[in-house]
Design a protein around this motif. Structure first.
Motif, mmCIF file in Angstrom:
data_model
loop_
_atom_site.group_PDB
_atom_site.id
_atom_site.type_symbol
_atom_site.label_atom_id
_atom_site.label_comp_id
_atom_site.label_asym_id
_atom_site.label_seq_id
_atom_site.Cartn_x
_atom_site.Cartn_y
_atom_site.Cartn_z
ATOM 1 N N ARG A 1 5.368 49.792 -23.392
ATOM 2 C CA ARG A 1 6.032 48.905 -22.258
ATOM 3 C C ARG A 1 5.093 47.818 -21.840
ATOM 4 N N PHE A 2 3.813 47.538 -22.205
ATOM 5 C CA PHE A 2 3.289 46.370 -21.955
ATOM 6 C C PHE A 2 3.853 45.252 -22.878
ATOM 7 N N TRP A 3 3.778 45.647 -24.105
ATOM 8 C CA TRP A 3 4.568 44.692 -25.049
ATOM 9 C C TRP A 3 6.114 44.178 -24.738
ATOM 10 N N LEU A 4 6.736 45.162 -24.289
ATOM 11 C CA LEU A 4 8.048 44.750 -24.140
ATOM 12 C C LEU A 4 8.149 43.897 -23.002
ATOM 13 N N ASN A 5 7.268 44.117 -21.661
ATOM 14 C CA ASN A 5 7.368 43.416 -20.457
ATOM 15 C C ASN A 5 6.863 42.083 -20.568
ATOM 16 N N SER A 6 5.619 42.154 -21.473
ATOM 17 C CA SER A 6 5.276 40.472 -21.700
ATOM 18 C C SER A 6 6.141 39.882 -22.499
ATOM 19 N N VAL A 7 6.609 40.307 -23.582
ATOM 20 C CA VAL A 7 7.790 39.429 -24.380
ATOM 21 C C VAL A 7 9.069 39.227 -23.266
ATOM 22 N N LEU A 8 9.591 40.000 -22.480
ATOM 23 C CA LEU A 8 10.629 39.968 -21.778
ATOM 24 C C LEU A 8 10.158 38.490 -20.514
ATOM 25 N N THR A 9 8.935 38.809 -20.049
ATOM 26 C CA THR A 9 8.516 37.806 -19.196
ATOM 27 C C THR A 9 8.375 36.126 -19.752
ATOM 28 N N LEU A 10 7.797 36.572 -21.002
ATOM 29 C CA LEU A 10 7.654 35.092 -21.550
ATOM 30 C C LEU A 10 9.034 34.566 -21.840
ATOM 31 N N ILE A 11 9.798 35.090 -22.745
ATOM 32 C CA ILE A 11 11.114 34.765 -22.779
ATOM 33 C C ILE A 11 11.826 34.142 -21.666
ATOM 34 N N GLY A 12 11.807 34.981 -20.732
ATOM 35 C CA GLY A 12 12.441 34.825 -19.209
ATOM 36 C C GLY A 12 12.253 33.320 -18.708
ATOM 37 N N ASN A 13 10.592 33.370 -18.642
ATOM 38 C CA ASN A 13 10.211 32.046 -17.898
ATOM 39 C C ASN A 13 10.614 30.896 -18.623
ATOM 40 N N VAL A 14 10.291 30.805 -20.173
ATOM 41 C CA VAL A 14 10.640 29.833 -21.044
ATOM 42 C C VAL A 14 12.263 29.554 -20.725
ATOM 43 N N ALA A 15 12.960 30.362 -20.816
ATOM 44 C CA ALA A 15 14.403 30.076 -20.640
ATOM 45 C C ALA A 15 14.777 29.661 -19.549
ATOM 46 N N MET A 16 14.138 30.152 -18.328
ATOM 47 C CA MET A 16 14.843 29.586 -17.028
ATOM 48 C C MET A 16 14.318 28.232 -16.793
ATOM 49 N N ALA A 17 13.053 28.052 -17.225
ATOM 50 C CA ALA A 17 12.735 26.602 -17.178
ATOM 51 C C ALA A 17 13.228 25.612 -18.077
ATOM 52 N N SER A 18 13.733 25.841 -19.318
ATOM 53 C CA SER A 18 14.239 24.982 -20.131
ATOM 54 C C SER A 18 15.664 24.882 -19.704
ATOM 55 N N VAL A 19 16.419 25.852 -19.341
ATOM 56 C CA VAL A 19 17.881 25.636 -18.717
ATOM 57 C C VAL A 19 17.858 24.530 -17.324
ATOM 58 N N TRP A 20 16.959 24.969 -16.827
ATOM 59 C CA TRP A 20 16.627 24.219 -15.450
ATOM 60 C C TRP A 20 16.155 22.569 -15.883
ATOM 61 N N VAL A 21 15.477 22.232 -16.923
ATOM 62 C CA VAL A 21 15.615 20.914 -17.322
ATOM 63 C C VAL A 21 16.536 20.352 -18.041
ATOM 64 N N SER A 22 17.198 21.161 -18.756
ATOM 65 C CA SER A 22 18.419 20.558 -19.590
ATOM 66 C C SER A 22 19.474 20.401 -18.331
ATOM 67 N N GLN A 23 19.618 20.871 -17.334
ATOM 68 C CA GLN A 23 20.532 20.545 -16.104
ATOM 69 C C GLN A 23 20.225 19.151 -15.525
ATOM 70 N N ARG A 24 18.806 19.130 -15.383
ATOM 71 C CA ARG A 24 18.414 18.086 -14.373
ATOM 72 C C ARG A 24 18.460 16.612 -15.302
ATOM 73 N N ALA A 25 18.458 16.735 -16.525
ATOM 74 C CA ALA A 25 18.465 15.481 -17.476
ATOM 75 C C ALA A 25 17.457 14.496 -16.940
ATOM 76 N N GLY A 26 16.023 14.961 -16.761
ATOM 77 C CA GLY A 26 15.013 14.019 -16.312
ATOM 78 C C GLY A 26 15.511 13.078 -14.994
ATOM 79 N N LYS A 27 15.940 13.859 -14.001
ATOM 80 C CA LYS A 27 16.240 13.501 -12.980
ATOM 81 C C LYS A 27 14.873 13.047 -12.132
ATOM 82 N N ASP A 28 13.815 13.686 -12.052
ATOM 83 C CA ASP A 28 12.444 13.631 -11.495
ATOM 84 C C ASP A 28 11.302 13.551 -12.499
ATOM 85 N N TRP A 29 10.132 13.075 -12.066
ATOM 86 C CA TRP A 29 9.369 12.727 -13.037
ATOM 87 C C TRP A 29 8.660 14.171 -13.197
#
Length: 384
Positions: free
Chosen positions: A289-317
């Motif tokens: 469960r530790f390995w699974l939770n760590s992988v899901l957390t890592l993927i989720g964090n990177v995915a959420m931040a990446s999608v957010w940045v792609s929608q912002r298109a460099g709006k702020d510094w």
């Protein structure tokens, strides 16, 4: 029944100051209680600030998290102390009920802890003296962190990212106190629910606790930043990645652990997995469960931040710096988590197959040695 024992010479810590009664009260009672109250008070003041500026929605959300946390924490405290309350006089029980109705049950917990520290009420666990019944407050503070501190961090980050308003001093203080409260709650819960509690104060113990503090600071800050930024653009859709992770962990837990398939067990497993969607605590006891939770957390964090940045298109510094911090923080959090699992002995440097192979070789070698020293009857007859 647990027997209260006096402190012995070998139970005293190397630092004379650490074992002083006033220092124990300062460390276990005064500082945690002040931190808890400051976190609550700053959140209420921030809600008032939002209301005065006309942001009634943000004010309601900020204050609502505080009220929800207080109600559930006090109800949980009353439930944890239900057996002890039966042995109290009727007048004291009524007083407890009044305090719980006024949402002041946390003062009962700290009052009880103060008495135990003052009277030196220790019990012996694995040869080490520890305070009796030290589990209520860590559990309650972790519940408060999950219901108030962590959501408050995500909410304030969401507000700042979506409105672009200038960060006030009160907002900075609120963010800092919420992060500090969440980290402290996670570290204390890990300390009192693991073997760390029964270890003597040594340099190794201090170094490990410092490592856990750094781990939780990085992990929680990266997680809340990713959730807050994603929620600032996609609102309620932020529940999708969190819900997928929770459902996946629940499915794996239900399928792999026969002890967690009852109704009560499933309920508490759901609470534990909800906790681990924010910070790794309960899954440290299960390698898979530790390995699974760590992988899901890592993927989720990177995915959420990446999608957010792609929608912002460099709006702020701060778009790219935020993405970099989420990615690096998530990776570092996962790596330190693996280090902690290795220290716990849950993960070994050798794989299971290698260990089985080495064990089989050792057994075979021992059998060959025994056969050489004690030949069988058939071999003796053949030699004759």
């Amino acid at each position: 029944m647990e027997e209260i024992v006096p402190l012995k010479e070998e139970d005293l810590f190397p630092c004379p100051l650490y074992d002083r009664r006033w220092f124990q009260i300062l460390r276990l009672v005064a500082i945690p209680l002040v931190l808890y109250l400051c976190d609550i008070i700053t959140d209420v003041l921030l809600a008032v600030q939002y209301y005065n500026s006309g942001d009634t929605v943000w004010s309601s959300w900020t204050l609502g998290l505080v009220v929800l946390s207080l109600i559930i924490t006090n109800v949980s405290s009353a439930w944890l102390n239900r057996n002890e309350a039966k042995n109290k006089p009727a007048m004291i029980r009524r007083g407890w009920c009044v305090l719980y109705l006024l949402q002041l049950g946390i003062f009962l917990e700290y009052g009880d802890l103060f008495v135990k520290v003052w009277r030196r009420q220790f019990i012996r666990v694995r040869g080490v003296s520890v305070l009796k019944n030290m589990y209520n407050l860590p559990i309650l503070h972790m519940m408060g962190a999950m219901l108030e501190s962590v959501p408050q961090l995500c909410l304030q980050i969401c507000i700042l990212a979506s409105t672009g308003q200038q960060v006030s001093i009160l907002t900075k203080v609120t963010l800092a106190l919420s992060l500090l409260s969440a980290v402290k709650a996670a570290v204390v819960l890990l300390y009192y629910t693991s073997s760390l509690m029964v270890e003597k104060l040594t340099g190794g113990l201090v170094a490990r606790v410092v490592l856990i503090v750094i781990w939780k600071l990085i992990e929680i800050s990266a997680r809340t930043l990713a959730i807050g930024l994603f929620a600032s653009t996609f609102s309620e859709w932020v529940l999708v990645p969190i819900g997928v992770q929770w459902l996946t962990m629940m499915f794996v837990t239900f399928c792999t652990d026969e002890e967690d398939q009852g109704c009560v067990e499933v309920f508490f497993s759901g609470l534990a997995m909800a906790l681990d969607t924010a910070t790794t605590v309960k899954t440290l006891d299960h390698k898979r469960r530790f390995w699974l939770n760590s992988v899901l957390t890592l993927i989720g964090n990177v995915a959420m931040a990446s999608v957010w940045v792609s929608q912002r298109a460099g709006k702020d510094w701060f778009d790219m710096p935020a993405l970099v911090y989420v990615v690096l923080g998530s990776v570092m959090g996962a790596v330190i988590g693996v280090v902690e699992m290795v220290i716990r002995g849950e993960i070994t440097c050798c794989s299971d197959d290698t260990e089985d192979y080495e064990t089989a070789n050792a057994i075979t070698a021992k059998q060959e040695q025994d056969d050489a020293e004690n030949p069988s009857d058939e071999e003796e007859e053949d030699s004759v």
